[in-house]
Structures are given as C-alpha cells and as structure tokens.
Design a protein around this motif. Structure first.
Motif, PDB file in Angstrom:
ATOM      1  N   SER A 351      38.944  42.922  24.534  1.00  0.00           N
ATOM      2  CA  SER A 351      39.810  43.297  25.874  1.00  0.00           C
ATOM      3  C   SER A 351      38.992  42.549  27.141  1.00  0.00           C
ATOM      4  O   SER A 351      37.943  42.222  27.012  1.00  0.00           O
ATOM      5  CB  SER A 351      39.601  44.894  26.083  1.00  0.00           C
ATOM      6  OG  SER A 351      38.310  45.160  26.235  1.00  0.00           O
ATOM      7  N   ALA A 352      39.802  42.539  28.270  1.00  0.00           N
ATOM      8  CA  ALA A 352      39.601  41.893  29.410  1.00  0.00           C
ATOM      9  C   ALA A 352      40.107  42.398  30.765  1.00  0.00           C
ATOM     10  O   ALA A 352      41.270  43.104  30.386  1.00  0.00           O
ATOM     11  CB  ALA A 352      39.709  40.460  29.478  1.00  0.00           C
ATOM     12  N   ILE A 353      39.644  42.580  31.904  1.00  0.00           N
ATOM     13  CA  ILE A 353      40.262  42.835  32.931  1.00  0.00           C
ATOM     14  C   ILE A 353      40.502  41.843  33.926  1.00  0.00           C
ATOM     15  O   ILE A 353      39.514  41.138  34.257  1.00  0.00           O
ATOM     16  CB  ILE A 353      39.393  44.199  33.526  1.00  0.00           C
ATOM     17  CG1 ILE A 353      39.664  45.263  32.659  1.00  0.00           C
ATOM     18  CG2 ILE A 353      40.285  44.575  35.029  1.00  0.00           C
ATOM     19  CD1 ILE A 353      38.738  46.401  33.104  1.00  0.00           C
ATOM     20  N   LEU A 354      41.624  41.563  34.279  1.00  0.00           N
ATOM     21  CA  LEU A 354      41.930  40.418  35.329  1.00  0.00           C
ATOM     22  C   LEU A 354      42.292  41.132  36.658  1.00  0.00           C
ATOM     23  O   LEU A 354      43.204  42.089  36.578  1.00  0.00           O
ATOM     24  CB  LEU A 354      42.568  39.381  34.951  1.00  0.00           C
ATOM     25  CG  LEU A 354      42.499  38.549  33.787  1.00  0.00           C
ATOM     26  CD1 LEU A 354      43.518  37.637  33.462  1.00  0.00           C
ATOM     27  CD2 LEU A 354      41.187  37.982  33.858  1.00  0.00           C
ATOM     28  N   GLU A 355      41.548  40.728  37.923  1.00  0.00           N
ATOM     29  CA  GLU A 355      42.222  41.402  39.095  1.00  0.00           C
ATOM     30  C   GLU A 355      42.728  40.249  40.101  1.00  0.00           C
ATOM     31  O   GLU A 355      42.412  39.049  40.262  1.00  0.00           O
ATOM     32  CB  GLU A 355      40.825  42.066  39.706  1.00  0.00           C
ATOM     33  CG  GLU A 355      40.447  43.207  38.994  1.00  0.00           C
ATOM     34  CD  GLU A 355      39.259  43.908  39.712  1.00  0.00           C
ATOM     35  OE1 GLU A 355      39.417  43.956  41.146  1.00  0.00           O
ATOM     36  OE2 GLU A 355      38.864  44.701  39.234  1.00  0.00           O
ATOM     37  N   ALA A 356      43.716  40.515  40.865  1.00  0.00           N
ATOM     38  CA  ALA A 356      44.327  39.875  42.129  1.00  0.00           C
ATOM     39  C   ALA A 356      43.895  40.344  43.154  1.00  0.00           C
ATOM     40  O   ALA A 356      44.483  40.091  44.068  1.00  0.00           O
ATOM     41  CB  ALA A 356      45.652  39.697  41.604  1.00  0.00           C
ATOM     42  N   THR A 357      43.016  41.428  43.435  1.00  0.00           N
ATOM     43  CA  THR A 357      42.589  42.064  44.746  1.00  0.00           C
ATOM     44  C   THR A 357      42.088  41.108  45.581  1.00  0.00           C
ATOM     45  O   THR A 357      42.016  41.274  47.061  1.00  0.00           O
ATOM     46  CB  THR A 357      41.701  43.180  44.496  1.00  0.00           C
ATOM     47  OG1 THR A 357      40.577  42.629  43.660  1.00  0.00           O
ATOM     48  CG2 THR A 357      42.409  44.229  43.769  1.00  0.00           C
ATOM     49  N   GLY A 358      41.508  40.023  45.301  1.00  0.00           N
ATOM     50  CA  GLY A 358      40.959  38.957  46.130  1.00  0.00           C
ATOM     51  C   GLY A 358      41.983  38.148  47.012  1.00  0.00           C
ATOM     52  O   GLY A 358      41.532  37.299  47.445  1.00  0.00           O
ATOM     53  N   SER A 359      43.305  38.041  46.293  1.00  0.00           N
ATOM     54  CA  SER A 359      44.181  37.111  46.898  1.00  0.00           C
ATOM     55  C   SER A 359      44.662  37.414  48.449  1.00  0.00           C
ATOM     56  O   SER A 359      44.202  38.576  48.697  1.00  0.00           O
ATOM     57  CB  SER A 359      45.577  37.265  45.984  1.00  0.00           C
ATOM     58  OG  SER A 359      45.342  37.117  44.740  1.00  0.00           O
ATOM     59  N   LYS A 394      43.854  43.818  26.032  1.00  0.00           N
ATOM     60  CA  LYS A 394      43.529  44.577  25.070  1.00  0.00           C
ATOM     61  C   LYS A 394      43.962  44.032  23.628  1.00  0.00           C
ATOM     62  O   LYS A 394      45.097  43.375  23.549  1.00  0.00           O
ATOM     63  CB  LYS A 394      43.644  46.118  25.085  1.00  0.00           C
ATOM     64  CG  LYS A 394      44.817  46.354  24.945  1.00  0.00           C
ATOM     65  CD  LYS A 394      45.206  48.073  24.971  1.00  0.00           C
ATOM     66  CE  LYS A 394      46.409  48.587  25.009  1.00  0.00           C
ATOM     67  NZ  LYS A 394      46.471  50.041  24.995  1.00  0.00           N
ATOM     68  N   ASP A 395      43.373  44.363  22.619  1.00  0.00           N
ATOM     69  CA  ASP A 395      43.689  43.849  21.410  1.00  0.00           C
ATOM     70  C   ASP A 395      43.723  42.425  21.260  1.00  0.00           C
ATOM     71  O   ASP A 395      44.640  41.718  20.404  1.00  0.00           O
ATOM     72  CB  ASP A 395      45.270  44.530  20.786  1.00  0.00           C
ATOM     73  CG  ASP A 395      45.113  46.083  20.696  1.00  0.00           C
ATOM     74  OD1 ASP A 395      43.720  46.585  20.417  1.00  0.00           O
ATOM     75  OD2 ASP A 395      45.912  46.618  20.945  1.00  0.00           O
ATOM     76  N   LEU A 396      43.007  41.675  21.909  1.00  0.00           N
ATOM     77  CA  LEU A 396      43.171  40.265  21.695  1.00  0.00           C
ATOM     78  C   LEU A 396      42.481  39.710  20.425  1.00  0.00           C
ATOM     79  O   LEU A 396      41.641  40.345  19.863  1.00  0.00           O
ATOM     80  CB  LEU A 396      42.071  39.677  22.935  1.00  0.00           C
ATOM     81  CG  LEU A 396      42.644  39.901  24.403  1.00  0.00           C
ATOM     82  CD1 LEU A 396      41.836  39.278  25.156  1.00  0.00           C
ATOM     83  CD2 LEU A 396      44.094  39.673  24.558  1.00  0.00           C
ATOM     84  N   ILE A 397      43.139  38.540  20.042  1.00  0.00           N
ATOM     85  CA  ILE A 397      42.448  37.819  18.946  1.00  0.00           C
ATOM     86  C   ILE A 397      41.936  36.560  19.110  1.00  0.00           C
ATOM     87  O   ILE A 397      41.982  36.132  20.082  1.00  0.00           O
ATOM     88  CB  ILE A 397      43.685  37.617  17.759  1.00  0.00           C
ATOM     89  CG1 ILE A 397      44.760  36.762  18.218  1.00  0.00           C
ATOM     90  CG2 ILE A 397      44.233  38.971  17.312  1.00  0.00           C
ATOM     91  CD1 ILE A 397      45.795  36.555  17.196  1.00  0.00           C
TER      92      ILE A 397
END
Length: 783
Positions: A351-359, A394-397
């Motif tokens: 799993s990973a979290i990507l954020e665009a809050t710094g745009s 999530k559930d990345l392979i």
C-alpha cells in the motif's frame, strides 16, 4: 430604498399640508361633496409616485372611504385617487395634467379614479393613450416609506425603472424620471444615472456614490423648468446609457444628440458634468456635443450632459462609464506529488499514499480540482480515477505503476505530473539454525538447558525440532520449542541436532555437544599476567589475572604486594580480591628505577590454590628538563649599583648539574657580572647604568636535560638626580664619622629651612685633584 433619503422632506411637507387643511376648516372652507367621474382599472398615473402633490390619504380603507377622504380635502388637493393594494393616495393634478394620465398594465392590481365635485371644479382628463414611454418632469412633494413601497411594487410589476436625476437642496424638491423597458430609443427629458453593470456589488456602490454626489450638488446644476417649458430630448451614443471599457484602456468619448433638432433661432447652453465616480480622471469637452474622458481608473463614472435654451427649453441625459479592472493573466497550476515522484516498495508492503496537498496556483488555489489516473501497471485493468487531494493505493502487486496527477484551476487551466511506484517481490532466504555453545558437565551434575532461540529467518521460523544424534539415554523436554531441557544425563558425550523450518518449508540444522565427565579435581593455575614497565610521573597500572584456570572453576583471587616492603602503605590496590585490579600511587624511590612485585593467589571450589607474581618497574624519564624558579622581571633604581638574580630554588628529580647566566649581546656595555657568579645559582650584577639588561639562564640536570629562562633587569634613573649636589670638606684631616655626617645634615636643614630633607647617597674620599676646590654653597631655594 431609492427614495429613503427623502423621508425627512416628506414628513415636513405632510405636516405643512395638515396645518393647511386645519386652517381651511377654521375659516369655514369645508370639504365639498363629490362622486366618481371616471374609473380606470389596472391603471396608474403616468408620473407614478412623482406626481406633484401626491399624498397618502389612508391605508386599509374601501374605495368609497378613499373617495370620501379625497372629497373632504377638496379639488385643490385631491382630484384623483389612486387605490393601490391597501393604500389610498390622493393627487391634485392641477399644474401638470400629463403626470396624472392613466397608464394601463393588466397585471397590476391598481385603480385610478377621477373625482367629480358638485361645483364642477374638475380637471380635464388626459387621453389614456398617452405613450407609456414618455418622460415627465414634475415637482413632487417629498416621498416617504409608503411611496417607496408603491414605487418598488410598481417597478417590479410594470418593468419600469424610477431613477433619481438630481436634487435641489434649497427647495427639497426632486426631479424624477420614468422610463419603460421599451423606451430605450425614445426621447427623454431626464435620465437614469444608475450603472447597468451586471455586478450587484458594483450597483450597490454606484448607487451610494450617486446619491451622495447628488445630495451635495447645487440646485444650479439642473435648472427647474416651468410646467410649460419645452422639453428637449437628449441622447448619447451609449447603449442603455452605459459605456464600458476594460483597463488598460483608460479613455472614452461620449457623443450627444437632441430630438427634435434644436432651433437655430434659440441660443443653447451645453453643460457636461461628472456627477460621481473616482477622483482620478479628466472630463474635457471637445465640442458642444462631444466630451472626452481620459486617465480613468477602475470604478464607475456618472456623466450628465444638459442643454438649456434661452427660451426656457431644457433637456438632459446621463451616461454611466464603467471601467473594469484589467483581465488577470492566468498561469496554469503547479502539481506536486508527495512524498515523492518515485516510490520503491518491497512486498509484503502493498500500500502507498500519494498527496497533492503541495500543489500551488497563482489564484484561489483552494478551489483547484484534482484527478488521479493509473497510466500503466502490472495488470491489464486500471484502477478507477480518483478526484480527491489524497490517493490511497492498496493491494499492489509486484511491478511498476505510473500514476498521473492532473490539477485544474478555477479558470480551467490544467497541468499534470506523474509518479512512478515500483513494487519489488519479496525475497525468502532459508533460515539459519543456531543450537548454542557446547556444554561440559561434571558428574554428578546431570541436567542442562540448550538454547536455539538465536536461530533466524527473514520471514520468521515456523517450527523447531530437537533430536539426539549421539549419546546414551536422556530425558528431553521441549523438543519442538526453541529451548530444550535435558535431565538425567549419563556419563559420556552427547550430540543434539536442531532443525528449524520457515514458512516456505526451507530448513536449516545445527549441532551442539554436551560432555558429562567424572570429577577429577586438579589445583588451579594462577596467571598474574606479564611484567610491566611505566615511566613516572605515570603512577598506575592494571593487574589482570583472568588467564588463571582450573579444571572446574576458580572461585577466589587475591592480590598482594611482595616488594618493596616499605611501599605497602604508599600505594593503593583498589580491588585486591578481584580478577583484575588497578594499582595507583606508584613512584620512583631515588634516582634508580623502582621495582614492585605483586603476587596473585587463586583458589578453586575445593580450596586448592596456586600463585603467580608479576613485576612492575617504575622509571624516571630523564628527558624531562629541570624546573627553573627565578624572578623574570627585576626593576631597580639608581643609585643602587648591585642586582642579585637568585635561581637557587630551581629543581630536578635527578639533580641540577650546572647553571649558566649569559647576557644578551644587545645589552649596554656598562655593567659587570661579578666573577664566578655567572656559573652559579645566584648572579651578582653591578656597575650598571640606566637601561634594560637581558640575561639567559640555562639549567642542566645530571642527564643533560636542560631548561632556559630569560630574566629582564630594568634600571630606572635616580629620582633625586635633579636635586643632587656635592659637598667638599676642605679639611682633609677631618675623619668623617656617622655622628659628624648627621650633624652636617642637620646644619644644612637649619640653613635651608625646617622642611628641607637631606638624603646622603654616597660618601667617598676625594682625589688630590679636588683638594683646592672651593666649598659649594647650596642656595636656600633648592632642596
């Protein structure tokens, strides 16, 4: 709300009207009987609430009651009644009949009635076909809140607009205008000054500005024509009386025209006036019918153009010039993906979290929209797009994912960036078994614990399995756990094998031996360590007996000093019962090295002992130079003629062999070192004069190590030199004793005064060449 500013004038004139009616009743002029002459349904007067003399009769009354109230006032005050909703309004309509002309609007719930008086004192009814778009200039009585309501209702029902043109502050009269929505191209005697901008905020600000400007303007701005004055229709090239420009364009032209054409026999005066707007900007008249506005800034400017003829004719119109701000140059947003545009994951992390809050964006960044898309990935199907600021994966392979972020601002401009997520497959290494260290037991000890919990696997060990490979019988407890407990061991050698298995069925083994031997005790072997040599002033060593051994176990250690015997109370053995210990306060006894001998005694559990000794030699470092003790700065004053430089307190552990005093070559030539003192600890220096003398002192010890120091001797002048005199005793046969010298000093003091102080610096026998010199008489003015 457009008439709220005239409430005070309405109240004043209402009071005056009531007073006038009261006077009429007092003098006997009573109301006359009257009836309905003509009734117009769904109608209103052309002048609406601006009709001269319009006033409220009553509220919530019937039509007959409204008629009676009008009749009570008489024809001079009420010849028309206007029943609008629940309001009963009266109008005289004497000076301006056109203003009372009926106007029909089917959707309007209103009745206009012409009143007939018995004395036939009625007005002539204007034709109802009076065009609804014609403008009327009247001199109304001040309006109030009720008339505001009528005006607002009428405006919303008939789609007409009632606008203030100007105010005469001296007479509290209004100049009003009506204009239907169909009369944009028709003639108009007076016009609206309200802006036609679509922005409600601009309208509100312009209304306040225009009303304030008009109230402050003089009554001479708009001449008040008589009721019979000729009306001139003035128009401009502005559409709907509005011109609009956008910065950076900051100038505009306005062209005016009239209808009908102006008479050549009449002289006309054209006036261009700015009614309201920003103070910046210039209004310049190019010709009578043309004006330029330049240097404009953002805001709304109200411009009035009027024409007045010397025959009393008059006309005017207004133009609103709206200056809009310069259009904003939009910059596309800047998308930013955090924590990084390149992520590396190792399974089982999926799993990973990507954020665009710094745009960021140059305008209203908080209103940006976001779109996340999977451009490519290890699977043929793509994950659905997301429109949130934060993307949860999530559930990345195993494989590489390319995620695209598109950011769009409020102006529709967009920009994108991508993130690469690499997911690596997990690596499963085989386990590593660890059965612990070999064990040795002495019979009758027959139990021991073996530890396999040091075994390791990168994904965890699933099972443990202990087995006996070699040896006689034994009881085993915990064969399938990390810890194996062995009981009832027998004499002999054992080998145990530990097998560990991970989740992938990979295995690893390790062996450990256990020896059970019969008791055969031997004395321990003491080992005090190697001999040591230190150089003073280092005064401590560490004695280590850890190399001592026994076939079973050493249970006791004991350190003692053997020699020198006299040093036992001068040094410290910190831990005499320890395996190792620190010995401090060692020293050199004399010039020769001092040798210390320490003894270590070890004891086993059966009280068998053995001992060993170790030597510690303490030497003196002959390379350490002597220590010089001498005064380095010496100061004397003349006439002192002897200086003693004493270095006898200098010292060295091995003794001082020699002293050497050497004068610096730059010293003054006058001055002597007394013979022999330059090679001793004390230097005698005499016969010097005023100045500075430097001496280098070198001290050697018996091992030729030496130290040096520089001594500075400063000779100051004689403080009494300016007052120094010589007295000669003429009689050579006189023996100068101390008593005679004291008497001589007293005689001089008596001669020169009681405050005179005589200091004898030197006495000597004169040479023969001074014998015939006369006696020197000292003046009393000198000391």
């Amino acid at each position: 709300t457009e008439y709220a500013i005239y409430g005070y004038a309405l109240e004043k004139m209402t009071i005056q009207l009531l007073c006038f009616l009261l006077v009429l009743c007092v003098v006997g002029v009573c109301p006359e009987q009257c009836a309905v002459l003509q009734e117009y349904s769904h109608s209103y007067p052309l002048g609406k609430v601006s009709v001269e003399g319009i006033h409220m009769l009553a509220k919530n009354v019937s039509l007959n009651e409204c008629l009676n109230l009008c009749c009570d006032e008489g024809p001079a005050k009420c010849q028309y009644i206007w029943k609008f909703r629940n309001n009963c309004v009266g109008m005289p309509c004497i000076n301006n009949k056109t203003a009372c002309s009926p106007q029909t609007f089917e959707k309007l719930s209103s009745i206009l009635v012409v009143v007939k008086y018995n004395n036939n004192n009625n007005i002539e009814i204007e034709d109802q076909t009076t065009p609804a778009s014609s403008d009327v200039i009247v001199q109304p009585s001040p309006a109030g809140p009720v008339f505001d309501e009528l005006a607002n209702e009428l405006s919303s029902s008939s789609s007409q607009q009632l606008n203030i043109v100007s105010v005469s502050t001296t007479s509290s009269q209004l100049v009003l205008s009506t204009l239907t929505s169909q009369s944009a191209n028709s003639s108009s005697a007076s016009t609206s000054i309200l802006p036609s901008s679509s922005s409600s905020e601009v309208k509100a600000s312009v209304l306040m500005t225009s009303v304030t400007s008009l109230v402050k303007s003089s009554s001479s701005v708009v001449p008040t024509p008589t009721s019979h004055a000729k009306i001139i229709t003035v128009a401009t090239d502005a559409i709907n009386k509005t011109k609009e420009i956008t910065l950076p364009v900051n100038s505009v032209k306005i062209f005016a025209s009239t209808w009908p054409e102006l008479s050549t026999a009449v002289k006309y005066d054209w006036q261009w006036t700015q009614l309201f707007g920003p103070s910046e900007g210039f209004l310049s008249v190019v010709g009578e019918k043309e004006a330029d506005l330049t240097g404009l800034v953002q805001g709304v400017y109200g411009i009035k153009v009027s024409v007045t003829g010397d025959d009393g004719s008059y006309g005017e119109t207004c133009v609103n010039v709206t200056v809009l701000p310069a259009p904003r140059m939009n910059t596309p947003p800047h998308p930013v993906i955090t924590p990084s545009n390149h992520l590396l994951l190792h399974l089982p992390t999926d799993s990973a979290i990507l954020e665009a809050t710094g745009s960021t964006d140059d305008y209203e960044a908080d209103k940006m929209t976001y779109k996340w898309e999977e451009i490519s990935g290890p699977l043929e199907t793509r994950m659905p797009p997301s429109y949130e600021q934060i993307l949860y994966l999530k559930d990345l392979i195993a494989g590489t994912y390319i995620i695209k972020l598109t950011v769009t601002d409020v102006d529709g401009a967009s920009n994108f960036t991508t993130a690469n997520i690499t997911v690596l497959a997990s690596v499963d290494n085989p386990p590593i078994a660890n059965a612990g260290d070999a064990q040795k037991l002495v019979w009758p000890h027959d139990h021991v614990v073996l530890y396999g919990n040091a075994s390791f696997d990168d994904n965890g060990i699933v099972t443990y399995n202990w087995k006996k490979s070699v040896g006689p019988g034994v009881d085993m407890q915990g064969s399938f756990t990390p810890i194996l407990v062995l009981n009832r061991l027998q004499k002999g050698d054992y080998v145990f094998t530990l097998t560990v298995t991970d989740g992938s069925k990979q295995q690893s083994t390790a062996e450990v031996s256990v020896a059970v031997v019969e008791e055969a005790n031997k004395p321990p072997v003491a080992n005090a360590g190697s001999d040591q040599t230190i150089s003073w002033p280092m005064d401590s060593v560490t004695l280590d007996g850890s190399s001592s051994s026994d076939d079973q176990d050493v249970v006791q250690y004991h350190w003692t000093l053997v020699r020198p015997v006299g040093a036992i109370g001068q040094l410290d053995i910190e831990m005499p019962r320890g395996v190792s210990t620190n010995v401090t306060r060692l020293c050199v006894r004399g010039k020769s090295p001092t040798v210390y001998e320490f003894n270590l005694t070890v004891t086993d559990q059966h009280n068998l002992t053995s001992w060993d000794s170790v030597l510690v030699t303490v030497t003196k470092d002959a390379s350490i130079p002597p220590t010089i003790v001498v005064t380095l700065q010496v100061e004397v004053s003349l006439p002192q003629h002897l200086v003693v430089l004493n270095a006898s307190r200098s010292h060295d552990d091995f003794g001082i062999a020699s002293y050497q005093w050497m004068p610096y070559p730059q010293n003054l030539a006058i001055g002597e070192m007394m013979s022999g003192s330059e090679h001793s600890a004390v230097l005698y220096f005499t016969n010097f004069v005023e100045g500075v003398y430097l001496f280098n002192l070198t001290v050697h010890n018996t091992y030729h190590a030496h130290s040096s120091a520089v001594v500075n001797v400063t000779v100051l002048p004689d403080v009494h030199e300016k007052n120094l005199v010589q007295l000669f005793l003429a009689d050579r046969s006189v023996v100068l004793t101390l008593a005679k010298l004291t008497l001589l000093k007293e005689m001089i003091c008596n001669e020169m005064g009681t405050e005179t102080k005589v200091i004898v610096q030197e006495t000597r026998q004169l040479l023969s060449k001074y014998v015939n010199y006369p006696v020197l008489h000292v003046p009393s003015t000198r000391a």
